[in-house]
Write a protein that holds these residues in place. Structure first.
Motif, mmCIF file in Angstrom:
data_model
loop_
_atom_site.group_PDB
_atom_site.id
_atom_site.type_symbol
_atom_site.label_atom_id
_atom_site.label_comp_id
_atom_site.label_asym_id
_atom_site.label_seq_id
_atom_site.Cartn_x
_atom_site.Cartn_y
_atom_site.Cartn_z
ATOM 1 N N PRO A 84 0.854 -1.347 0.044
ATOM 2 C CA PRO A 84 -0.124 -0.158 0.064
ATOM 3 C C PRO A 84 0.890 1.297 0.157
ATOM 4 O O PRO A 84 0.297 2.412 -0.358
ATOM 5 C CB PRO A 84 -0.737 -0.272 1.080
ATOM 6 C CG PRO A 84 0.015 -1.117 2.074
ATOM 7 C CD PRO A 84 0.721 -2.018 1.104
ATOM 8 N N ASP A 85 1.977 1.139 0.285
ATOM 9 C CA ASP A 85 2.900 2.442 0.418
ATOM 10 C C ASP A 85 3.579 2.725 -0.960
ATOM 11 O O ASP A 85 4.272 3.579 -0.979
ATOM 12 C CB ASP A 85 3.979 2.255 1.409
ATOM 13 C CG ASP A 85 3.305 2.210 2.845
ATOM 14 O OD1 ASP A 85 2.453 3.003 2.955
ATOM 15 O OD2 ASP A 85 3.846 1.636 3.940
ATOM 16 N N GLU A 86 3.571 1.605 -1.901
ATOM 17 C CA GLU A 86 4.118 1.776 -3.287
ATOM 18 C C GLU A 86 3.288 3.067 -4.029
ATOM 19 O O GLU A 86 2.407 3.172 -3.917
ATOM 20 C CB GLU A 86 4.047 0.519 -4.099
ATOM 21 C CG GLU A 86 4.861 -0.633 -3.556
ATOM 22 C CD GLU A 86 6.320 -0.466 -3.791
ATOM 23 O OE1 GLU A 86 6.531 0.878 -4.136
ATOM 24 O OE2 GLU A 86 7.450 -1.209 -3.333
ATOM 25 N N PRO A 87 4.267 3.912 -4.423
ATOM 26 C CA PRO A 87 3.644 5.122 -5.232
ATOM 27 C C PRO A 87 2.883 4.682 -6.564
ATOM 28 O O PRO A 87 3.444 4.070 -7.334
ATOM 29 C CB PRO A 87 4.952 5.804 -5.529
ATOM 30 C CG PRO A 87 6.252 5.094 -5.477
ATOM 31 C CD PRO A 87 5.742 3.818 -4.537
ATOM 32 N N THR A 88 1.816 5.115 -6.566
ATOM 33 C CA THR A 88 0.927 5.053 -7.736
ATOM 34 C C THR A 88 0.959 6.279 -8.448
ATOM 35 O O THR A 88 1.344 7.352 -7.874
ATOM 36 C CB THR A 88 -0.553 4.686 -7.532
ATOM 37 O OG1 THR A 88 -1.204 5.815 -6.569
ATOM 38 C CG2 THR A 88 -0.709 3.438 -6.323
ATOM 39 N N MET A 89 0.286 6.270 -9.790
ATOM 40 C CA MET A 89 0.156 7.526 -10.394
ATOM 41 C C MET A 89 -0.345 8.571 -10.011
ATOM 42 O O MET A 89 -0.173 9.723 -9.593
ATOM 43 C CB MET A 89 -0.290 7.252 -11.859
ATOM 44 C CG MET A 89 -0.048 8.623 -12.790
ATOM 45 S SD MET A 89 -0.979 8.268 -14.351
ATOM 46 C CE MET A 89 -2.740 8.624 -13.590
ATOM 47 N N ASP A 90 -1.676 8.232 -9.032
ATOM 48 C CA ASP A 90 -2.483 9.106 -8.671
ATOM 49 C C ASP A 90 -1.701 9.663 -7.449
ATOM 50 O O ASP A 90 -2.002 10.885 -7.079
ATOM 51 C CB ASP A 90 -3.860 8.483 -8.189
ATOM 52 C CG ASP A 90 -4.561 8.071 -9.127
ATOM 53 O OD1 ASP A 90 -4.160 8.671 -10.413
ATOM 54 O OD2 ASP A 90 -5.458 7.030 -9.041
ATOM 55 N N ARG A 91 -1.052 8.937 -6.740
ATOM 56 C CA ARG A 91 -0.452 9.677 -5.464
ATOM 57 C C ARG A 91 0.546 10.489 -5.992
ATOM 58 O O ARG A 91 0.882 11.592 -5.275
ATOM 59 C CB ARG A 91 0.446 8.433 -4.622
ATOM 60 C CG ARG A 91 -0.679 7.398 -3.847
ATOM 61 C CD ARG A 91 0.124 6.507 -3.048
ATOM 62 N NE ARG A 91 0.835 7.205 -1.970
ATOM 63 C CZ ARG A 91 1.905 6.649 -1.110
ATOM 64 N NH1 ARG A 91 2.117 5.482 -1.408
ATOM 65 N NH2 ARG A 91 2.359 7.338 -0.378
#
Length: 422
Positions: free
Chosen positions: A352-359
């Motif tokens: 859940p801490d991995e960066p997504t494009m939205d983040r």
């Protein structure tokens, strides 16, 4: 010596403390002067004034120290010293927290052109990619002991306000002042509705309010953890420097900090004589020769462009390798899922801490960057499929974190990068 502060390029976000959340800072430890101060005609006739001045200059005292000594000896002379424009910079031991630095600078970069060993030209390295940080400036009116009024832009950068210190508050009795935590507060000046308008400002028209600024930098080879500063009040020097900063930033992907190339090329500060236009008291346009501070960048421009091309090539090659490796990982995952393997094993859960494009986009938006411009920049920097590649998203997230304390510098970097495509 009052310490100025600068934003360190690439610094991390500061933690919340009693002193607030702010960028990483370093103090200035010395001042190089743009010229010299000399006795006024009136002061030169006062008893002992020439001796005080001569002894102070020979001892390497700062001009403030010399002026204080003159005022102590002759309290009725309000302005014993006046500035004089010369073709060299003044480096005096009294202007540095470590007096030995003055000698180090003159030994390393001083020249004798007939007036003794002077500093005419020297290399500088800037600690931030944001030119407003390494060349802070303002309109300011000074009183005898403190700054009375100064200019300050609104948070959105659209309005220039005239600021002043707020009155010291008192308690309910009106006889006792209240202790102020964090220093005196600044408020908008009531005159002109708090707007800084030089044409309508009595202090500016009376030449009591003027443009002041300074360059903040390090000098290669001079061992000091503190930055040095060079003050200037020249509009032409500062406006020309902005053009140099912007030109170099466009060729280096928004960067002006550090050395400018693999050969340790750097900016240089020097002085050149130019005819400066101004309006005299009769409204006539006249030109007067002046020694003006000039920011030079004697670098091979094609080398800077090649460095950027090399960076782009390295990024694209890394992306290709990433795609190949991730493709191999996917193939291995597929083989593991085949019959005969541990088919009952649960699929790996995403972090859940991995960066997504939205983040990433949300973080950029919080820094005041237009979401579409950030995505266009990310596609140029990490490839059109950056949002699909975990390693690219991590790179974007790490870069956002590095510029977290310098959003203005990051916006400049993005603008410069996208400008290359225009």
């Amino acid at each position: 010596m009052v310490n100025a502060v600068v934003t360190v390029q690439g610094g991390s976000l500061a933690l919340h403390t009693l002193l607030g959340q702010g960028p990483a800072r370093i103090p200035t430890g010395g001042k190089i002067r743009p010229g010299i101060m000399v006795l006024t005609r009136r002061a030169a006739d006062l008893p002992g004034a020439k001796d005080i001045y001569t002894v102070g200059v020979a001892a390497g005292h700062s001009f403030e120290q010399i002026e204080r000594a003159l005022l102590e000896a002759n309290p009725h002379c309000k302005t014993p010293l006046v500035p004089r424009n010369v073709p060299w910079f003044t480096v005096r031991a009294g202007d540095f927290s470590n007096p030995e630095i003055a000698a180090q600078i003159l030994d390393a970069y001083g020249e004798d052109r007939g007036h003794g060993r002077r500093l005419y030209r020297f290399p500088v390295v800037f600690p931030s990619d944001h030119w407003q940080t390494v060349m802070p400036h303002e309109l300011a009116a000074w009183g005898a002991h403190e700054k009375r009024f100064w200019s300050q832009y609104s948070a959105d950068g659209r309005v220039r306000h005239c600021m002043r210190h707020a009155p010291v508050p008192v308690d309910d009795t009106g006889r006792r002042t209240i202790r102020i935590f964090g220093g005196r507060k600044a408020v908008q000046r009531e005159a002109n509705g708090g707007i800084c308008d030089p044409e309508a400002c009595p202090e500016y028209q009376a030449k009591q309010c003027n443009l002041t600024g300074r360059f903040l930098f390090f000098i290669p080879g001079i061992r000091s953890i503190s930055a040095l500063e060079l003050p200037t009040s020249s509009f032409y020097a500062m406006s020309n420097a902005v053009q140099r900063f912007q030109a170099i930033a466009q060729m280096r992907g928004g960067r002006i900090s550090g050395f400018l190339g693999p050969g340790r090329a750097s900016f240089f500060l020097t002085k050149v004589q130019r005819d400066v236009p101004h309006i005299d008291e009769h409204g006539r346009a006249v030109r007067v020769p002046q020694w003006i501070i000039e920011l030079e960048a004697p670098v091979d421009v094609t080398a800077l462009l090649r460095d950027q091309e090399d960076d782009e090539t390295a990024i694209r090659q890394a992306m290709l390798a990433t795609q190949i490796l991730e493709g191999a990982d996917a193939l291995c995952d597929a083989e593991v899922a085949q019959p005969g393997a541990d088919a009952g094993a649960a699929p790996r859960a995403s972090d859940p801490d991995e960066p997504t494009m939205d983040r990433c986009v949300a973080k950029a938006t919080a820094m005041g960057i237009d979401p579409k411009r950030f995505q266009d920049y990310a596609a140029r920097r990490w490839g059109s499929g950056w949002s699909e590649q975990l390693r690219c998203r991590r790179s974007a997230w790490d870069e956002l974190a590095r510029y977290g304390n310098d959003p203005g510098g990051y916006r400049d970097k993005i603008d410069a990068e996208l400008h290359l495509d225009a």
